[in-house]
Enzyme design. Sequence first.
Site, PDB file in Angstrom:
ATOM      1  N   ASP A 396       7.611 -15.364 -25.090  1.00  0.00           N
ATOM      2  CA  ASP A 396       8.145 -14.331 -25.967  1.00  0.00           C
ATOM      3  C   ASP A 396       8.959 -13.360 -25.119  1.00  0.00           C
ATOM      4  O   ASP A 396       8.715 -13.207 -23.915  1.00  0.00           O
ATOM      5  CB  ASP A 396       6.977 -13.618 -26.657  1.00  0.00           C
ATOM      6  CG  ASP A 396       7.452 -12.611 -27.683  1.00  0.00           C
ATOM      7  OD1 ASP A 396       8.553 -12.790 -28.215  1.00  0.00           O
ATOM      8  OD2 ASP A 396       6.727 -11.639 -27.923  1.00  0.00           O
ATOM      9  N   ASN A 718       3.720 -13.715 -34.483  1.00  0.00           N
ATOM     10  CA  ASN A 718       4.908 -14.547 -34.634  1.00  0.00           C
ATOM     11  C   ASN A 718       5.017 -15.609 -33.544  1.00  0.00           C
ATOM     12  O   ASN A 718       5.897 -16.468 -33.608  1.00  0.00           O
ATOM     13  CB  ASN A 718       6.162 -13.675 -34.629  1.00  0.00           C
ATOM     14  CG  ASN A 718       6.331 -12.919 -33.326  1.00  0.00           C
ATOM     15  OD1 ASN A 718       5.379 -12.397 -32.768  1.00  0.00           O
ATOM     16  ND2 ASN A 718       7.540 -12.859 -32.824  1.00  0.00           N
TER      17      ASN A 718
END
Length: 977
Positions: A396, A718
């Site tokens: 990420d 996410n």
Amino acid sequence: MTDNIPLQPVRPKKRHDSKHKSGCCPWLRCCGNGEFRPRTVWLGHPEKREQRYPSNVVDNQKYNIFTFLPGVLFNQFKYFFNLYFLLLACSQFVPELRLGALYTYWVPLGFVLIITIIREAVEEIRCSMRDKEVNSQIYSKLSTRGYEAAFFHSNYQCTFHSYIHYFSLQNQRVPADMIFLRTSERNGSCFLRTDQLDGETDWKLRLPVSCTQRLPTAGDLLQIRSYVYAEEPNIDIHSFVGTFTREDGDPPVNESLSIENTLWASTVIASGTIVGVVIYTGKELRSVMNTSNPRNKIGLFDLEVNCLTKILFGALIVVSLVMVALQHFAGRWYLQIFRFLLLFSNIIPISLRVNLDMGKMVYSWMIRKDSKIPGTVVKASTIPEQLGRISYLLTDKTGTLTQNEMVFRRLHLGTVAYGMDSMDEVQSHVFSAYTQPLHEPPTTRSLLSTKVRKTISSRVHEAVKAIALCHNVTPVYESNGVTDQAEAEQHYEDSCRVYQASSPDEVALVQWTESVGLTLVGRDLSSVHLRTPGGQILNFTILQIFPFTYESKRMGIIVRDESTGEITFYMKGADVVMAGIVQYNDWLEEEYNIFFLFFLPKVWMLTGDKLETATCTAKNAHIVTRTQDIHIFRPVTTRGEAHLELNAFRRKHDCALVISGDSLEVCLKFYEYEFMELACQCPAVICCRVAPTQKAQIVRLLQERTGKLTCAVGDGGNDVSMIQEADCGVGVEGKEGKQASLAADFSVTQFKHLGRLLMVHGRNSYKRSAALSQFVIHRSLCISTMQAVFSSVFYFASVPLYQGFLIIGYSTIYTMFPVFSLVLDKDVKSEVAMLYPELYKDLLKGRPLSFKTFLIWVLISIYQGSIIMYGALLLFESEFVHIVAISFTSLILTELLMVALTIQTWHWLMIVAELLSLACYIASLVFLHEFIDIYFITTLSFLWKVTVITLISCLPLYILKYLRRKFSPPSYSKLTS
């Protein structure tokens, strides 16, 4: 055209997600016959609360109490290795095939299954405890009796709508998708953080339904007759369509609802007490629909071992057929084939599975107990060796790397700069600006400031004041958990103040001005209030705000100082915009050049940011150089448009690619191979507005196209799909909650721990498992070779060389501890492994366990087994029992010496294991009189014969090892010498 991309047929995907964009499997859908549908949620209509909702229980377990045992057994016996031993053990119930006692086959198999069941049970219990912790969170439920404590994550309270009426939330994660009805905040709004949905930690503004916000009290929500119409559940977290209708009004109120009126599950309420009505639960939640179903991960190492066992099984069949063929297929030869299959069954060692599984448990324990990476949790103890073979590490972008912490580190004013070690100078300048007497009136001072060069002190003061005023931060005061306390706000108590803003960097700027003496203490729509170091309150009226946009890349504010009447325009923005607006200074370019020298990443950046933000970030991080062309992939929706755009991009060279998630999806649908081929040739690829499912798709593409192992790291909800799709998923417990860490195979507390997890524990786990597996195979091949030699000498008879306890004892108490001690072996120290990443790179070639190393160990096994058996046959005296005594003792000593030959770094437990095993064998000779002549083994003849056989079997290998280390040393030996 020569540069055209040939139109290829659409290739089917190798692996599909188990659920569509629209939701989950049909039997979990509740609002129709297998399809999601819009719904009407009634308020104040008790008679209409019959609609069923999915259970909102968080359940990450693989099994339940009924499916645990069948599921574990199925997962064990669906692979060739364990199924082979099950059939082998079952064959012993046939009298004509029985070669020995039943326990010699069923005890090892049962031990393997017990170890596996215990390991799976422990992991299921741990998973259940983590789920229970989440499901035990208490929320306040609004009823006619006021607020009541309620466990929202539980079956009986979430099955029917009547149990999920209204909930009060404060500084909590929202438990379900709700419509925002009411807040206690005076400004009639609230901020929430959507980190678990899109990975962004900035605060987003949400507005309640107007007509319910105007009600005198929250209890009035239970008295009105109204309903919410909501669209069908879908995957889009950025939009919502619905209406709120109040029927008991005159006239009836009909208010449209949008994303601003929603509170999605897993978001965090910043402050205040809010009340909402639930519209989606369980499998219909936006957060759940954006998470793909986890796949059952099987380690590449286990697949390789399974492949080797198939080769060994082929060898077993060949040897059995040869033995029967040498008997000229006489008599009931088909039964002889089965007897030989059972006789040489040790070629495939059942102890291999036991040793590898126990080794994985030891590796997991070592990871958890490593003091240098505290808090690390292993949730998938079946794949620790995967960490040692990662080729692609995907992470990420923001929170995972920065821990979502922004700190103001440097103030540059052109001719002077202040770093972290000189902020006290800035503080002294601000203090002097508000404490020293001013001799001229404000109007004169402002006129002089335009003509006379400002002093350093005044310039620092003006810069700090500009930062303290130009932002969108709102201070909120809390006291004992209750927000907006009048007394706390009136006195601007520092201990009660919390900053809220739409971006974490805004908060960081205001926190820095507070640290140097100029504190933001109040703000509303029309004014800003600052407090000086001396405690004076400065009041500014906001005349105009120019909010930040992705087109302008800057924001501005016009304020009037109420003490002087002076009006000032402050503006801040991205360096690419502000560099052309402010007075020219070369320091910005110089600092950028320094940044360029030290930070040149050639990477793919995957982000949920908008295209402009992603491009700006790529430039600032120098993923894209200033002299490099950028090709912005225009939006495409059809196959033809994608074909033309790919052709246009193909004409460009040394060009960075910027593509949106929607266009990426179209390209991957029709031109997956062509797009990946072109993109991999780019110096940089920036994918913006990438959905969580697309992150997982990119991971899957890397796996399918390269065949390499991938590791995905993230800290937000996410990132769950990406983490679950990767071969190894690592979750970081950060400010975005624990959703990623709960779904991951490994959980760490800090991103920096990932290096040690991979380069030390991953590398050691893989090398140790490779050595352990090959040595266990060698141990079994040795005794199988001896059995083959014995059978061939005695006219190819299917008679076992060793029976009963000798067979079991050989692979357990006599050799198990020394062989298993290989899980403690290491070639280099952990500090060296961290210092030289090249050592990790060597493992990517798979050399520790390959067909070459496997063949070497097979040849060693055949050599040693033949030497031991032929030596025993040559030197035995008169009785068959002497053959057993000489050969078995030589075999045990050979195995112990081979362990010592294999070990690279001795551990005290290894020495204990060697000595303990030898002592156990010597002590057990007293009880083995049925197989070994106790008087013969005490003679000098026995001792010299065993010594000679053992030396001939082991000494050549020691010489070869010495010559290899001298003339062709491995890479790690150069670092340890």
